[in-house]
Design a protein around this motif. Sequence first.
Motif, PDB file in Angstrom:
ATOM      1  N   PHE A  38       0.837  -1.200   0.000  1.00 21.86           N
ATOM      2  CA  PHE A  38       0.000   0.000   0.000  1.00 21.86           C
ATOM      3  C   PHE A  38       0.874   1.253   0.000  1.00 21.86           C
ATOM      4  N   GLU A  39       1.910   1.251   0.838  1.00 22.34           N
ATOM      5  CA  GLU A  39       2.808   2.406   0.906  1.00 22.34           C
ATOM      6  C   GLU A  39       3.434   2.677  -0.460  1.00 22.34           C
ATOM      7  N   GLU A  40       3.902   1.625  -1.109  1.00 27.74           N
ATOM      8  CA  GLU A  40       4.535   1.777  -2.423  1.00 27.74           C
ATOM      9  C   GLU A  40       3.532   2.242  -3.469  1.00 27.74           C
ATOM     10  N   THR A  41       2.313   1.724  -3.387  1.00 28.81           N
ATOM     11  CA  THR A  41       1.269   2.105  -4.346  1.00 28.81           C
ATOM     12  C   THR A  41       0.945   3.588  -4.241  1.00 28.81           C
ATOM     13  N   LEU A  42       0.792   4.081  -3.030  1.00 25.56           N
ATOM     14  CA  LEU A  42       0.475   5.491  -2.833  1.00 25.56           C
ATOM     15  C   LEU A  42       1.655   6.385  -3.184  1.00 25.56           C
ATOM     16  N   GLU A  43       2.849   5.926  -2.859  1.00 24.07           N
ATOM     17  CA  GLU A  43       4.041   6.717  -3.178  1.00 24.07           C
ATOM     18  C   GLU A  43       4.187   6.873  -4.691  1.00 24.07           C
ATOM     19  N   ARG A  44       3.963   5.788  -5.435  1.00 24.78           N
ATOM     20  CA  ARG A  44       4.054   5.859  -6.891  1.00 24.78           C
ATOM     21  C   ARG A  44       3.032   6.831  -7.474  1.00 24.78           C
ATOM     22  N   ALA A  45       1.872   6.910  -6.821  1.00 24.06           N
ATOM     23  CA  ALA A  45       0.816   7.804  -7.295  1.00 24.06           C
ATOM     24  C   ALA A  45       1.041   9.246  -6.852  1.00 24.06           C
ATOM     25  N   GLY A  46       2.056   9.470  -6.014  1.00 20.08           N
ATOM     26  CA  GLY A  46       2.385  10.825  -5.587  1.00 20.08           C
ATOM     27  C   GLY A  46       1.631  11.315  -4.375  1.00 20.08           C
ATOM     28  N   PHE A  47       1.105  10.385  -3.565  1.00 22.14           N
ATOM     29  CA  PHE A  47       0.337  10.778  -2.384  1.00 22.14           C
ATOM     30  C   PHE A  47       1.040  10.338  -1.107  1.00 22.14           C
ATOM     31  N   GLU A  48       0.936  11.181  -0.091  1.00 22.75           N
ATOM     32  CA  GLU A  48       1.527  10.886   1.208  1.00 22.75           C
ATOM     33  C   GLU A  48       0.433  10.459   2.172  1.00 22.75           C
ATOM     34  N   ALA A  49       0.587   9.304   2.780  1.00 23.99           N
ATOM     35  CA  ALA A  49      -0.371   8.816   3.767  1.00 23.99           C
ATOM     36  C   ALA A  49       0.349   7.885   4.722  1.00 23.99           C
ATOM     37  N   THR A  50      -0.150   7.811   5.947  1.00 20.64           N
ATOM     38  CA  THR A  50       0.355   6.849   6.915  1.00 20.64           C
ATOM     39  C   THR A  50      -0.425   5.559   6.735  1.00 20.64           C
ATOM     40  N   VAL A  51       0.256   4.460   6.494  1.00 18.40           N
ATOM     41  CA  VAL A  51      -0.410   3.171   6.300  1.00 18.40           C
ATOM     42  C   VAL A  51      -0.180   2.308   7.535  1.00 18.40           C
ATOM     43  N   VAL A  52      -1.268   1.791   8.104  1.00 24.02           N
ATOM     44  CA  VAL A  52      -1.180   0.944   9.291  1.00 24.02           C
ATOM     45  C   VAL A  52      -1.928  -0.355   9.047  1.00 24.02           C
ATOM     46  N   ALA A  53      -1.553  -1.374   9.788  1.00 28.53           N
ATOM     47  CA  ALA A  53      -2.223  -2.667   9.670  1.00 28.53           C
ATOM     48  C   ALA A  53      -3.625  -2.585  10.264  1.00 28.53           C
ATOM     49  N   GLY A  54      -4.594  -3.105   9.530  1.00 26.82           N
ATOM     50  CA  GLY A  54      -5.965  -3.145  10.021  1.00 26.82           C
ATOM     51  C   GLY A  54      -6.213  -4.367  10.884  1.00 26.82           C
ATOM     52  N   GLY A  55      -7.475  -4.555  11.250  1.00 24.28           N
ATOM     53  CA  GLY A  55      -7.844  -5.683  12.095  1.00 24.28           C
ATOM     54  C   GLY A  55      -8.681  -6.697  11.345  1.00 24.28           C
TER      55      GLY A  55
END
Length: 235
Positions: free
Chosen positions: A61-78
Amino acid sequence: MSVAAVIAGAGNGTRLGLDGPKALIKLAGEPLIVHAVRSMAESGVVDRCVVTAPTESVQLFEETLERAGFEATVVAGGTTRQASVAAGLDAAGTANFVLIHDAARALTPPGLIRRVVEALEAGHAAVVPALPVVDTIKLVGERATDGTEPVLETLDRTSLRGMQTPQGFDMAAVREAHARFAADAAEEASSAPDDAFLVEAVGYPVALVEGSELALKITRPLDLRIAELLAANEG
């Protein structure tokens, strides 16, 4: 006033007939999660995004968003959406308000997001976008052995609304609600249908604002096909 967004993306794509995280399914050439984060960015009212992902897919997810040019904090869900949102809230920081959104509502217009935030800033502790129910809704009883269900009552649809996301909350209120019902989050059968349900249960009033047909939830293959047509038309 600061606004954080928690985007729930830890669900799987089983009902879409696909393996892996639903939020990575492509719509108009881009993963659903990219569309969802872009809507938050384009709204101009969100200061920080937190995305929940399956534990094994956080880096993807982090790599996907980074490639798209967006900054977000990605955390593990439940194991449930409620548990995933709780994990996102833990990472959302000290914002005054939080928008809790489904990655599956990938075409949510930025204007809808702004409507929710404007209502929060006007003093509402909980705000949900909604649309009038257009189908006739009937309350049914227990399914019979032949597979039929008895109709118990026909509900007045003029007073019924279908809920959408992002659902907006005073941060302290929604954290209180999630803490109160944390024990229910482990199993789907006991977890909340949405975050507004939890906030209502602890006594906060929920206000509705106008939703959007573009904010449909992509759950089945037909939903994805409809979203593809909508995305092409919007484009």
